[in-house]
Design a protein around this motif. Structure first.
Motif, mmCIF file in Angstrom:
data_model
loop_
_atom_site.group_PDB
_atom_site.id
_atom_site.type_symbol
_atom_site.label_atom_id
_atom_site.label_comp_id
_atom_site.label_asym_id
_atom_site.label_seq_id
_atom_site.Cartn_x
_atom_site.Cartn_y
_atom_site.Cartn_z
ATOM 1 N N PHE A 92 -3.320 -81.110 54.478
ATOM 2 C CA PHE A 92 -2.290 -80.060 54.442
ATOM 3 C C PHE A 92 -2.374 -79.185 53.193
ATOM 4 O O PHE A 92 -1.507 -78.344 52.968
ATOM 5 C CB PHE A 92 -0.903 -80.695 54.569
ATOM 6 C CG PHE A 92 -0.834 -81.639 55.741
ATOM 7 C CD1 PHE A 92 -1.147 -81.188 57.011
ATOM 8 C CD2 PHE A 92 -0.501 -82.978 55.561
ATOM 9 C CE1 PHE A 92 -1.121 -82.050 58.097
ATOM 10 C CE2 PHE A 92 -0.469 -83.846 56.646
ATOM 11 C CZ PHE A 92 -0.783 -83.378 57.917
ATOM 12 N N GLY A 93 -3.438 -79.418 52.424
ATOM 13 C CA GLY A 93 -3.631 -78.610 51.221
ATOM 14 C C GLY A 93 -4.125 -79.499 50.101
ATOM 15 O O GLY A 93 -3.592 -80.598 49.884
ATOM 16 N N HIS A 94 -5.138 -79.013 49.421
ATOM 17 C CA HIS A 94 -5.716 -79.698 48.260
ATOM 18 C C HIS A 94 -4.572 -79.956 47.267
ATOM 19 O O HIS A 94 -3.798 -79.028 46.954
ATOM 20 C CB HIS A 94 -6.750 -78.727 47.692
ATOM 21 C CG HIS A 94 -7.575 -79.255 46.591
ATOM 22 N ND1 HIS A 94 -8.255 -80.449 46.657
ATOM 23 C CD2 HIS A 94 -7.855 -78.720 45.360
ATOM 24 C CE1 HIS A 94 -8.916 -80.632 45.532
ATOM 25 N NE2 HIS A 94 -8.685 -79.595 44.733
ATOM 26 N N ALA A 135 3.565 -73.858 66.670
ATOM 27 C CA ALA A 135 4.424 -75.016 66.421
ATOM 28 C C ALA A 135 5.891 -74.747 66.761
ATOM 29 O O ALA A 135 6.621 -75.665 67.122
ATOM 30 C CB ALA A 135 4.313 -75.432 64.955
ATOM 31 N N LEU A 136 6.305 -73.479 66.653
ATOM 32 C CA LEU A 136 7.751 -73.230 66.685
ATOM 33 C C LEU A 136 8.209 -72.332 67.827
ATOM 34 O O LEU A 136 9.420 -72.186 68.038
ATOM 35 C CB LEU A 136 8.187 -72.640 65.327
ATOM 36 C CG LEU A 136 7.872 -73.575 64.122
ATOM 37 C CD1 LEU A 136 7.954 -72.839 62.806
ATOM 38 C CD2 LEU A 136 8.811 -74.779 64.103
ATOM 39 N N ALA A 289 10.948 -74.826 54.666
ATOM 40 C CA ALA A 289 11.662 -76.105 54.636
ATOM 41 C C ALA A 289 10.803 -77.195 55.283
ATOM 42 O O ALA A 289 10.068 -76.936 56.242
ATOM 43 C CB ALA A 289 12.986 -75.960 55.378
ATOM 44 N N THR A 290 10.918 -78.400 54.744
ATOM 45 C CA THR A 290 10.148 -79.559 55.236
ATOM 46 C C THR A 290 10.185 -79.669 56.754
ATOM 47 O O THR A 290 9.170 -79.911 57.400
ATOM 48 C CB THR A 290 10.754 -80.847 54.617
ATOM 49 O OG1 THR A 290 10.829 -80.671 53.211
ATOM 50 C CG2 THR A 290 9.935 -82.075 54.948
ATOM 51 N N ASP A 291 11.361 -79.481 57.342
ATOM 52 C CA ASP A 291 11.514 -79.674 58.792
ATOM 53 C C ASP A 291 10.781 -78.626 59.620
ATOM 54 O O ASP A 291 10.506 -78.855 60.798
ATOM 55 C CB ASP A 291 13.008 -79.664 59.175
ATOM 56 C CG ASP A 291 13.661 -80.978 58.782
ATOM 57 O OD1 ASP A 291 12.910 -81.942 58.515
ATOM 58 O OD2 ASP A 291 14.908 -81.032 58.731
ATOM 59 N N LEU A 292 10.499 -77.478 59.037
ATOM 60 C CA LEU A 292 9.703 -76.458 59.739
ATOM 61 C C LEU A 292 8.214 -76.721 59.500
ATOM 62 O O LEU A 292 7.407 -76.720 60.425
ATOM 63 C CB LEU A 292 10.046 -75.053 59.229
ATOM 64 C CG LEU A 292 11.484 -74.561 59.413
ATOM 65 C CD1 LEU A 292 11.630 -73.171 58.804
ATOM 66 C CD2 LEU A 292 11.853 -74.525 60.878
ATOM 67 N N LYS A 297 2.261 -78.553 60.428
ATOM 68 C CA LYS A 297 1.219 -79.521 60.036
ATOM 69 C C LYS A 297 0.605 -80.165 61.280
ATOM 70 O O LYS A 297 -0.589 -80.460 61.302
ATOM 71 C CB LYS A 297 1.823 -80.616 59.154
ATOM 72 C CG LYS A 297 2.134 -80.181 57.729
ATOM 73 C CD LYS A 297 2.764 -81.348 56.979
ATOM 74 C CE LYS A 297 2.898 -81.082 55.503
ATOM 75 N NZ LYS A 297 3.631 -82.161 54.807
ATOM 76 N N THR A 298 1.424 -80.395 62.292
ATOM 77 C CA THR A 298 0.911 -81.022 63.518
ATOM 78 C C THR A 298 -0.166 -80.147 64.158
ATOM 79 O O THR A 298 -1.203 -80.630 64.595
ATOM 80 C CB THR A 298 2.070 -81.265 64.519
ATOM 81 O OG1 THR A 298 3.050 -82.044 63.848
ATOM 82 C CG2 THR A 298 1.608 -81.960 65.775
ATOM 83 N N VAL A 299 0.089 -78.831 64.211
ATOM 84 C CA VAL A 299 -0.910 -77.916 64.782
ATOM 85 C C VAL A 299 -2.159 -77.926 63.901
ATOM 86 O O VAL A 299 -3.290 -78.044 64.384
ATOM 87 C CB VAL A 299 -0.346 -76.475 64.890
ATOM 88 C CG1 VAL A 299 -1.413 -75.516 65.399
ATOM 89 C CG2 VAL A 299 0.882 -76.444 65.792
#
Ligand code: PMP
Ligand code: GLN
Length: 450
Positions: A92-94, A135-136, A289-292, A297-299
């Motif tokens: 998800f990022g270095h 994702a959304l 926000a974490t929830d978004l 991240k799943t995608v």
């Protein structure tokens, strides 16, 4: 006999299918319907023309000069930084990059951004946008898109199964110039028109500030109107801010995520390509926000996984340096807009000197101008059914050796024809490139065809 008959029936069915889908290699349609109608791409088309005709290129948005030396050095040092720089890093990022992005933007958004939960590093801003839509946005959801818009939003909404609903920025009737506005700030959204686009199916609003291609930088009050509607209708906001450091004449870039009640519902998209003049590195990010972010991240983990480690390391070093220098004359985020302001003025006076009326951008590195008064003999251009600006720009490339981009590419198919008399110039170019463009325009003007 029975078998013969059956073979005949099957063969006839196959033949009928091939007639219906003549380009397929299968007995049914090859492509998924989600990609239908989004196969045309302005960058692919015009990059090919630039390649073929080698014009002076003020088209696609990229600098024709190197990124700052310290960024080149950072990339080289990253490459020489040992074996780990050449291997996979965190999906998800270095870690060094998400930490530097979180630290840098916490101060700007005015809240603590969690590096591991609230940041996703992507392959350019493109992939951040793609992850957000995939994702959304649910099948059948509506997404409000402000026109003109960076062209990929529409196909991305479509590929997510959503429906784009458009609302235009319009030049104010009392704008600076007679018969049209001459500053991107004079292009505004009507609150009533925007409000009328919200329905129970609306899932998100997409904005882009500073805007590509217009250069509009939304004022805090304008963003507040959008924010109020998002909150009232419980809708997300995707805010594309890839040109955030490029604002002029004291115009301030404001992050909609920093307005009260918006952090929870906003995905802010950024690009190292635009931030550090290194579009080929393809490092971008989404912050929210974490929830978004967790759904994006799943995608990401199931498609791209992560982007190049060394490029992420170099961008991390760039942000660390900028954090130390922020607000000082050595900061690239101050130097770049100072340089671009001069180029913006150079291009504007060149266009004015040949009788064109550019719309002065408050931000970004593009300038649009109306070309309806220009006499161009487009008879040679192929495809009369094609939008005027597409034909005009093709003609300009082939006949005058100058590349620009047609502005109707930044409109929905429904509204493109209403805005097909504008073309877009990119001014993040060496002065010698801008001079070469000026010579072409002046020559043309002297031969009185312009
Ligand atoms: N958004 C806008 C408004 C853009 O102009 C661009 C093109 N750079 C992108 C997103 C994509 O950025 P990147 O090159 O980082 O993928
Ligand atoms: N963002 C760039 C522009 O507006 C182009 C992106 C691309 O080439 N796909 O010119």
């Amino acid at each position: 006999m029975g078998l013969l008959f059956w073979n005949f029936v099957t063969a006839s069915r196959r033949a009928a299918t091939f007639i219906k889908f003549p380009n397929t290699i299968m007995s049914r349609r090859l492509h998924a319907s989600r990609i239908e109608g989004v196969d045309k791409n302005v960058w692919v088309e015009f990059s090919q023309l630039v390649n073929d005709y080698q014009p002076v290129n003020l088209g696609q948005g990229f600098p024709d000069f190197a990124p700052p030396k310290y960024m080149e050095d950072a990339f080289c040092e990253a490459l020489r930084g040992g074996p780990s720089m050449h291997q996979y890093t965190r999906a998800f990022g270095h870690p060094r990059l998400v930490k530097s992005l979180a630290k840098f933007f916490s101060g700007i958004v005015g809240r603590e951004i969690h590096p591991m939960d609230d940041v996703l590093v992507t392959v350019g801003a493109y992939q951040a946008l793609f992850c957000a839509f995939q994702a959304l946005v649910e099948e059948g959801d509506e997404v409000i898109v402000v026109e003109p818009f960076f062209d990929c939003y529409q196909p991305m909404v479509k590929m997510a199964g959503g429906k784009a609903v458009y609302v235009p920025l319009r030049p104010k009737a009392n704008g600076a110039g007679e018969g049209g506005a001459l500053s991107s700030g004079d292009w505004v959204l009507s609150t009533e028109e925007l409000a009328s686009k919200f329905t129970p199916r609306t899932k998100a609003v997409v904005i882009n500030t500073p805007n590509n291609p217009l250069g509009k930088v939304y004022k805090r009050e304008e963003l507040q109107v959008i924010a109020d509607l998002c909150i009232q209708h419980d809708v997300l906001c995707f805010s594309d801010e890839v040109y955030e450091w490029l604002t002029y004449d004291g115009t301030q870039h404001v992050k909609i995520a920093s307005l009260p009640g918006m952090w929870e519902r906003t995905i802010t998209v950024g690009s190292a390509g635009k931030t550090f003049s290194a579009t080929g590195w393809k490092v971008g990010w989404a912050i929210g926000a974490t929830d978004l972010i967790k759904h994006m991240k799943t995608v990401h983990q199931n498609s791209v996984y992560h982007c190049a480690t060394a490029a992420q390391e170099a961008v991390a070093r760039g942000f660390e340096r900028e954090l130390d220098l922020l607000g000082t004359p050595e900061s690239y985020f101050r130097q770049l807009p100072d340089e671009m302001r001069l180029k913006r003025e150079k291009l504007a006076s060149c266009l004015e000197s040949v009788g064109l009326k550019p719309i002065m951008p408050q931000g970004g590195y593009f300038m649009i101008t109306d070309v309806s008064s220009v006499k161009a003999d487009l008879d040679e251009a192929d495809g009369k059914e094609e939008a005027y600006d597409f034909r005009f720009v093709k003609w300009l490339i082939k006949e005058k050796g100058l590349a620009t981009i047609p502005v109707s590419a930044f409109y929905s198919p429904e509204h493109g024809r209403d805005f097909d008399k504008y073309i877009r110039f990119c001014f993040i170019k060496e002065d010698s490139t801008l001079d070469a463009a000026e010579a072409i325009l002046k020559n043309w003007s002297a031969s009185s065809h312009l």
